[in-house]
Design a protein around this motif. Sequence first.
Motif, short mmCIF file in Angstrom:
data_model
loop_
_atom_site.label_atom_id
_atom_site.label_comp_id
_atom_site.label_asym_id
_atom_site.label_seq_id
_atom_site.Cartn_x
_atom_site.Cartn_y
_atom_site.Cartn_z
N GLY A 56 0.83 -1.21 0.00
CA GLY A 56 0.00 0.00 0.00
C GLY A 56 0.85 1.25 0.00
N ILE A 57 1.96 1.22 0.74
CA ILE A 57 2.88 2.36 0.77
C ILE A 57 3.47 2.61 -0.62
CG2 ILE A 57 5.06 3.22 1.70
CD1 ILE A 57 4.50 1.78 4.25
N ILE A 58 3.87 1.53 -1.26
CA ILE A 58 4.49 1.65 -2.59
C ILE A 58 3.49 2.19 -3.61
CG2 ILE A 58 5.54 0.34 -4.48
CD1 ILE A 58 6.66 -1.55 -2.33
N LYS A 59 2.24 1.75 -3.54
CA LYS A 59 1.21 2.25 -4.47
C LYS A 59 1.00 3.75 -4.26
CE LYS A 59 -1.39 -2.07 -5.01
NZ LYS A 59 -2.67 -2.77 -4.75
N ILE A 60 0.95 4.15 -3.00
CA ILE A 60 0.80 5.58 -2.71
C ILE A 60 2.00 6.37 -3.23
CG2 ILE A 60 0.89 7.27 -0.82
CD1 ILE A 60 -1.03 5.64 0.72
N ALA A 61 3.19 5.81 -3.03
CA ALA A 61 4.41 6.49 -3.49
C ALA A 61 4.39 6.71 -4.99
CB ALA A 61 5.64 5.69 -3.08
N PHE A 62 3.98 5.66 -5.75
CA PHE A 62 3.92 5.80 -7.21
C PHE A 62 2.86 6.82 -7.63
CE2 PHE A 62 6.33 1.78 -7.59
CZ PHE A 62 7.22 2.17 -8.57
N SER A 63 1.73 6.82 -6.91
CA SER A 63 0.67 7.79 -7.23
C SER A 63 1.14 9.21 -6.97
CB SER A 63 -0.58 7.48 -6.40
OG SER A 63 -1.09 6.20 -6.70
N LEU A 64 1.80 9.39 -5.83
CA LEU A 64 2.33 10.72 -5.50
C LEU A 64 3.41 11.14 -6.49
CD1 LEU A 64 2.52 10.51 -1.61
CD2 LEU A 64 0.91 11.83 -2.98
N GLN A 65 4.23 10.18 -6.91
CA GLN A 65 5.27 10.50 -7.88
C GLN A 65 4.66 11.00 -9.19
OE1 GLN A 65 9.22 8.29 -9.34
NE2 GLN A 65 7.37 7.27 -10.03
N LYS A 66 3.58 10.34 -9.64
CA LYS A 66 2.90 10.78 -10.87
C LYS A 66 2.37 12.20 -10.72
CE LYS A 66 1.49 6.20 -12.54
NZ LYS A 66 0.35 5.31 -12.84
N ILE A 67 1.79 12.48 -9.55
CA ILE A 67 1.24 13.83 -9.31
C ILE A 67 2.36 14.87 -9.31
CG2 ILE A 67 0.08 15.29 -7.62
CD1 ILE A 67 -1.51 12.81 -6.74
N VAL A 68 3.46 14.54 -8.61
CA VAL A 68 4.60 15.47 -8.53
C VAL A 68 5.16 15.73 -9.92
CG1 VAL A 68 6.97 15.74 -7.72
CG2 VAL A 68 5.21 14.90 -6.17
N LEU A 70 3.64 15.38 -12.78
CA LEU A 70 2.66 16.11 -13.58
C LEU A 70 2.70 17.60 -13.26
CD1 LEU A 70 0.27 16.13 -15.54
CD2 LEU A 70 -1.25 15.70 -13.60
N ILE A 71 2.74 17.93 -11.96
CA ILE A 71 2.82 19.34 -11.55
C ILE A 71 4.11 19.97 -12.07
CG2 ILE A 71 3.06 20.88 -9.57
CD1 ILE A 71 1.26 18.95 -8.02
N LYS A 76 6.90 23.58 -15.62
CA LYS A 76 7.99 23.73 -16.58
C LYS A 76 7.49 24.29 -17.90
CE LYS A 76 11.91 21.14 -18.46
NZ LYS A 76 12.55 19.80 -18.54
N PHE A 77 6.30 23.82 -18.33
CA PHE A 77 5.71 24.32 -19.58
C PHE A 77 5.40 25.81 -19.48
CE2 PHE A 77 1.72 25.44 -21.73
CZ PHE A 77 2.11 25.29 -23.06
N PHE A 78 4.74 26.20 -18.38
CA PHE A 78 4.38 27.61 -18.21
C PHE A 78 5.61 28.49 -18.02
CE2 PHE A 78 0.13 25.91 -17.26
CZ PHE A 78 -0.64 26.74 -18.06
N PHE A 79 6.64 27.96 -17.38
CA PHE A 79 7.89 28.71 -17.22
C PHE A 79 8.52 28.99 -18.58
CE2 PHE A 79 12.55 28.68 -16.88
CZ PHE A 79 12.73 29.78 -16.06
N ARG A 80 8.58 27.95 -19.43
CA ARG A 80 9.14 28.13 -20.77
C ARG A 80 8.30 29.09 -21.60
NH1 ARG A 80 10.92 21.99 -22.63
NH2 ARG A 80 12.76 21.81 -21.27
#
Length: 240
Positions: A56-68, A70-71, A76-80
């Motif tokens: 469960g921890i690993i699933k949360i970590a991967f989900s949070l990684q995707k969110i991070v 994505l943000i 980065k797009f708006f900065f460019r």
Amino acid sequence: MTKNEKIFPLIYRHLTRNIYKKKKNDVTAPSLVEVITFVVFEKAPLSYFEKFGHEGIIKIAFSLQKIVLLIYSILKFFFRLAKIIFKMLKTTKRLLVGNRAFPSVIFKEKLPFSSNTVIMGDVVVFHSFAVEGKKVFLYFSRFKEIKSDLLFFVHAYPEDVNQLPKDRYEQGYFSLDNWPEIPIREWPLKKTYTNTIDFSSFTSGYYKIKVGIYNPVTFERLSIQNTTDSSIDLGWILIK
């Protein structure tokens, strides 16, 4: 051995086997998901482990990684995009300033370099000066891009020091500092700027005049090339 100490090796082995990423040939460099996993592991209550386990921890970590990620991608797009827009606006402004019809009383055709030419701070050139009655005309030009707003300083030392007000005795000069009518950073490169100093309120006589340019925020003066000076001495000038 505590429950946390039993769970940690399981998480670590799972991460090193499935998601370990090499960075600059350093096999010990942790990946983003590892960092997130360890943070969750440290912060999550024990009841979570009993219910969901380390998977469960690993699933949360991967989900949070995707969110991070994505943000990060969005930022980065708006900065460019902002960087491109800023560059376009800056170029447009430079073109508009370069094509502006400046009054001939302020700008004239660029004066040639001569033995009297003084380079200031590797960005501004002082060409010469002229005196007409109670007006002194100082001729400058810019040959490099500059971002700061700079101020002229003009110090007039009267031959008769009794002309000075009491609060100027210690300095020994009149301060005629002034902002250029057109900011130096906006001067067209092929034109010479005329800075007019009006002495109409001064008594006729000789004045020793020193001029220069400085940053009004830091008070740093533009140095004179090949010297340790930061001001140009025009000598004694007769103001009629």
